[in-house]
Write a protein that holds these residues in place. Sequence first.
Motif, PDB file in Angstrom:
ATOM      1  N   PRO A 244       0.834  -1.222   0.000  1.00  0.00           N
ATOM      2  CA  PRO A 244       0.000   0.000   0.000  1.00  0.00           C
ATOM      3  C   PRO A 244       0.855   1.253   0.000  1.00  0.00           C
ATOM      4  O   PRO A 244       2.002   1.270   0.459  1.00  0.00           O
ATOM      5  N   ALA A 245       0.315   2.323  -0.539  1.00  0.00           N
ATOM      6  CA  ALA A 245       1.036   3.601  -0.575  1.00  0.00           C
ATOM      7  C   ALA A 245       1.260   4.105   0.848  1.00  0.00           C
ATOM      8  O   ALA A 245       0.426   3.891   1.730  1.00  0.00           O
ATOM      9  N   PRO A 246       2.426   4.778   1.111  1.00  0.00           N
ATOM     10  CA  PRO A 246       2.682   5.293   2.469  1.00  0.00           C
ATOM     11  C   PRO A 246       1.649   6.353   2.853  1.00  0.00           C
ATOM     12  O   PRO A 246       1.137   7.098   2.010  1.00  0.00           O
ATOM     13  N   PHE A 247       1.417   6.426   4.167  1.00  0.00           N
ATOM     14  CA  PHE A 247       0.412   7.380   4.662  1.00  0.00           C
ATOM     15  C   PHE A 247       0.936   8.802   4.532  1.00  0.00           C
ATOM     16  O   PHE A 247       2.080   9.098   4.880  1.00  0.00           O
ATOM     17  N   ARG A 248       0.118   9.685   4.019  1.00  0.00           N
ATOM     18  CA  ARG A 248       0.496  11.098   3.844  1.00  0.00           C
ATOM     19  C   ARG A 248      -0.494  11.945   4.644  1.00  0.00           C
ATOM     20  O   ARG A 248      -1.701  11.941   4.355  1.00  0.00           O
ATOM     21  N   ALA A 249       0.043  12.658   5.625  1.00  0.00           N
ATOM     22  CA  ALA A 249      -0.822  13.529   6.439  1.00  0.00           C
ATOM     23  C   ALA A 249      -1.248  14.732   5.626  1.00  0.00           C
ATOM     24  O   ALA A 249      -0.463  15.318   4.861  1.00  0.00           O
ATOM     25  N   GLN A 250      -2.489  15.118   5.772  1.00  0.00           N
ATOM     26  CA  GLN A 250      -2.995  16.261   5.033  1.00  0.00           C
ATOM     27  C   GLN A 250      -2.389  17.562   5.580  1.00  0.00           C
ATOM     28  O   GLN A 250      -2.178  17.718   6.779  1.00  0.00           O
ATOM     29  N   ALA A 251      -2.097  18.469   4.654  1.00  0.00           N
ATOM     30  CA  ALA A 251      -1.497  19.759   5.055  1.00  0.00           C
ATOM     31  C   ALA A 251      -2.501  20.566   5.880  1.00  0.00           C
ATOM     32  O   ALA A 251      -3.690  20.639   5.557  1.00  0.00           O
ATOM     33  N   THR A 252      -1.978  21.215   6.966  1.00  0.00           N
ATOM     34  CA  THR A 252      -2.852  22.026   7.838  1.00  0.00           C
ATOM     35  C   THR A 252      -3.220  23.325   7.138  1.00  0.00           C
ATOM     36  O   THR A 252      -2.378  23.966   6.497  1.00  0.00           O
ATOM     37  N   THR A 253      -4.443  23.743   7.267  1.00  0.00           N
ATOM     38  CA  THR A 253      -4.932  24.984   6.645  1.00  0.00           C
ATOM     39  C   THR A 253      -5.189  26.026   7.734  1.00  0.00           C
ATOM     40  O   THR A 253      -5.393  25.704   8.908  1.00  0.00           O
ATOM     41  N   ALA A 254      -5.165  27.273   7.328  1.00  0.00           N
ATOM     42  CA  ALA A 254      -5.409  28.378   8.283  1.00  0.00           C
ATOM     43  C   ALA A 254      -6.837  28.304   8.798  1.00  0.00           C
ATOM     44  O   ALA A 254      -7.759  27.983   8.031  1.00  0.00           O
ATOM     45  N   PRO A 255      -7.001  28.601  10.092  1.00  0.00           N
ATOM     46  CA  PRO A 255      -8.364  28.544  10.644  1.00  0.00           C
ATOM     47  C   PRO A 255      -9.223  29.619  10.016  1.00  0.00           C
ATOM     48  O   PRO A 255      -8.750  30.681   9.593  1.00  0.00           O
ATOM     49  N   PRO A 256     -10.484  29.389   9.903  1.00  0.00           N
ATOM     50  CA  PRO A 256     -11.379  30.390   9.284  1.00  0.00           C
ATOM     51  C   PRO A 256     -11.419  31.657  10.134  1.00  0.00           C
ATOM     52  O   PRO A 256     -11.246  31.616  11.347  1.00  0.00           O
ATOM     53  N   PRO A 257     -11.604  32.816   9.533  1.00  0.00           N
ATOM     54  CA  PRO A 257     -11.653  34.082  10.298  1.00  0.00           C
ATOM     55  C   PRO A 257     -12.832  34.097  11.282  1.00  0.00           C
ATOM     56  O   PRO A 257     -13.900  33.530  10.996  1.00  0.00           O
ATOM     57  N   VAL A 258     -12.585  34.793  12.426  1.00  0.00           N
ATOM     58  CA  VAL A 258     -13.617  34.883  13.472  1.00  0.00           C
ATOM     59  C   VAL A 258     -14.635  35.926  13.077  1.00  0.00           C
ATOM     60  O   VAL A 258     -14.279  37.061  12.740  1.00  0.00           O
ATOM     61  N   ARG A 259     -15.894  35.602  13.122  1.00  0.00           N
ATOM     62  CA  ARG A 259     -16.962  36.544  12.813  1.00  0.00           C
ATOM     63  C   ARG A 259     -17.647  36.916  14.134  1.00  0.00           C
ATOM     64  O   ARG A 259     -18.295  36.099  14.782  1.00  0.00           O
ATOM     65  N   HIS A 260     -17.489  38.179  14.534  1.00  0.00           N
ATOM     66  CA  HIS A 260     -18.092  38.672  15.775  1.00  0.00           C
ATOM     67  C   HIS A 260     -19.590  38.908  15.582  1.00  0.00           C
ATOM     68  O   HIS A 260     -20.029  39.179  14.462  1.00  0.00           O
ATOM     69  N   PRO A 261     -20.335  38.841  16.615  1.00  0.00           N
ATOM     70  CA  PRO A 261     -21.786  39.072  16.489  1.00  0.00           C
ATOM     71  C   PRO A 261     -22.084  40.539  16.217  1.00  0.00           C
ATOM     72  O   PRO A 261     -21.312  41.431  16.504  1.00  0.00           O
ATOM     73  N   LEU A 262     -23.260  40.760  15.629  1.00  0.00           N
ATOM     74  CA  LEU A 262     -23.692  42.135  15.337  1.00  0.00           C
ATOM     75  C   LEU A 262     -24.125  42.842  16.640  1.00  0.00           C
ATOM     76  O   LEU A 262     -24.791  42.252  17.480  1.00  0.00           O
ATOM     77  N   ARG A 263     -23.730  44.093  16.747  1.00  0.00           N
ATOM     78  CA  ARG A 263     -24.084  44.916  17.926  1.00  0.00           C
ATOM     79  C   ARG A 263     -24.627  46.272  17.451  1.00  0.00           C
ATOM     80  O   ARG A 263     -24.355  46.679  16.330  1.00  0.00           O
ATOM     81  N   THR A 264     -25.341  46.960  18.333  1.00  0.00           N
ATOM     82  CA  THR A 264     -25.874  48.293  18.014  1.00  0.00           C
ATOM     83  C   THR A 264     -25.049  49.361  18.743  1.00  0.00           C
ATOM     84  O   THR A 264     -24.788  49.227  19.944  1.00  0.00           O
ATOM     85  N   CYS A 265     -24.599  50.305  17.965  1.00  0.00           N
ATOM     86  CA  CYS A 265     -23.747  51.354  18.556  1.00  0.00           C
ATOM     87  C   CYS A 265     -24.585  52.217  19.514  1.00  0.00           C
ATOM     88  O   CYS A 265     -25.708  52.634  19.191  1.00  0.00           O
ATOM     89  N   ASP A 266     -24.033  52.471  20.692  1.00  0.00           N
ATOM     90  CA  ASP A 266     -24.736  53.297  21.683  1.00  0.00           C
ATOM     91  C   ASP A 266     -24.772  54.776  21.279  1.00  0.00           C
ATOM     92  O   ASP A 266     -25.606  55.531  21.786  1.00  0.00           O
ATOM     93  N   GLY A 267     -23.922  55.153  20.360  1.00  0.00           N
ATOM     94  CA  GLY A 267     -23.857  56.561  19.993  1.00  0.00           C
ATOM     95  C   GLY A 267     -24.744  56.902  18.803  1.00  0.00           C
ATOM     96  O   GLY A 267     -25.411  57.936  18.792  1.00  0.00           O
ATOM     97  N   CYS A 268     -24.764  56.051  17.773  1.00  0.00           N
ATOM     98  CA  CYS A 268     -25.493  56.365  16.538  1.00  0.00           C
ATOM     99  C   CYS A 268     -26.512  55.305  16.152  1.00  0.00           C
ATOM    100  O   CYS A 268     -27.119  55.394  15.075  1.00  0.00           O
ATOM    101  N   ASP A 269     -26.693  54.310  16.960  1.00  0.00           N
ATOM    102  CA  ASP A 269     -27.627  53.195  16.699  1.00  0.00           C
ATOM    103  C   ASP A 269     -27.331  52.467  15.380  1.00  0.00           C
ATOM    104  O   ASP A 269     -28.228  51.945  14.719  1.00  0.00           O
ATOM    105  N   ARG A 270     -26.102  52.449  14.974  1.00  0.00           N
ATOM    106  CA  ARG A 270     -25.722  51.729  13.753  1.00  0.00           C
ATOM    107  C   ARG A 270     -25.229  50.337  14.144  1.00  0.00           C
ATOM    108  O   ARG A 270     -24.500  50.175  15.126  1.00  0.00           O
TER     109      ARG A 270
END
Length: 292
Positions: A244-270
């Motif tokens: 059988p072919a030798p085992f080849r470990a899969q290359a590590t990929t960069a973690p997906p970017p963190v998506r912060h939750p939506l918030r409402t600005c206290d100053g402009c309500d945006r």
Amino acid sequence: MGIQNPSVPLRTPTRVAGNKHPNRVHRTAGGLEHENTRHDTRFVVIGNHLAQHPELSLLAIGLGTHLQSLPKGAPADIKTLAARFPEGATRIAAALRELEAHGYLRRERVRTPSGRIVTRTISCNQPAAARQRAEQTCRESAPPAPREKRVRKALPAVPRPAYSGPGLLQAAVDLLADLRRHDSRLLLSAEDTAHLAPGVAAWLERDVTPAAVRRALTADLPPEGLRRPAALLAHRLASQLPPPAPFRAQATTAPPPVRHPLRTCDGCDRAFRAPAPTTHCRDCRSDLQEAA
């Protein structure tokens, strides 16, 4: 000189005289003598197998001799023979049955051209020769015995792939069908191809290229003709199977970017995305910093 040899006979046996030998036929002065004169006309040749038959009665031997001396077409039924001899119909019928049992006589019922059924009597002077001719005729007329169909020997087992998908098996079948382009002796039947395809798929599964599989199957073929090319290919697929072919470990990929939750600005309500401690959007945070 005092030792005696027990194997030495005590006395030389006397020779048995010629006229006293147990295997010698005793002849007496009153035995049979022959005074023969050669026959030139009206004679019949009788074999000793009939004249000295050990199982036939004297009446049967005499009646068989009489029948062989008669011309062709002479009447030989029981009534005619009883009128010719004094033994009577019963004894003559018994003698005819003896001759018939030992092959010296045959009686057949045939139909004449006029439609009348008559009994035809056939006297045979050599029953053994007649039996041999009949057996030879039966052998020649008998149809030849059917030839036994040779059972084709099964092909050697081939390796099996761990995971056989339709695409892998189709690639193996295409590779086997293409072998005849490289060597005309490797023309395979559909049945042989179906048997060999899992073995080729096992090679392809182990990261062996189709070209390498083709070289392994077609290299160093014997110069003489191949009696069964599928058997040779099955042997090579099983005996030369790579690891059988030798085992080849899969290359590590960069973690997906963190998506912060939506918030409402206290100053402009945006609405904006930011980590939990932040309460103002980017513009409001800039204004607060300038005011400070």
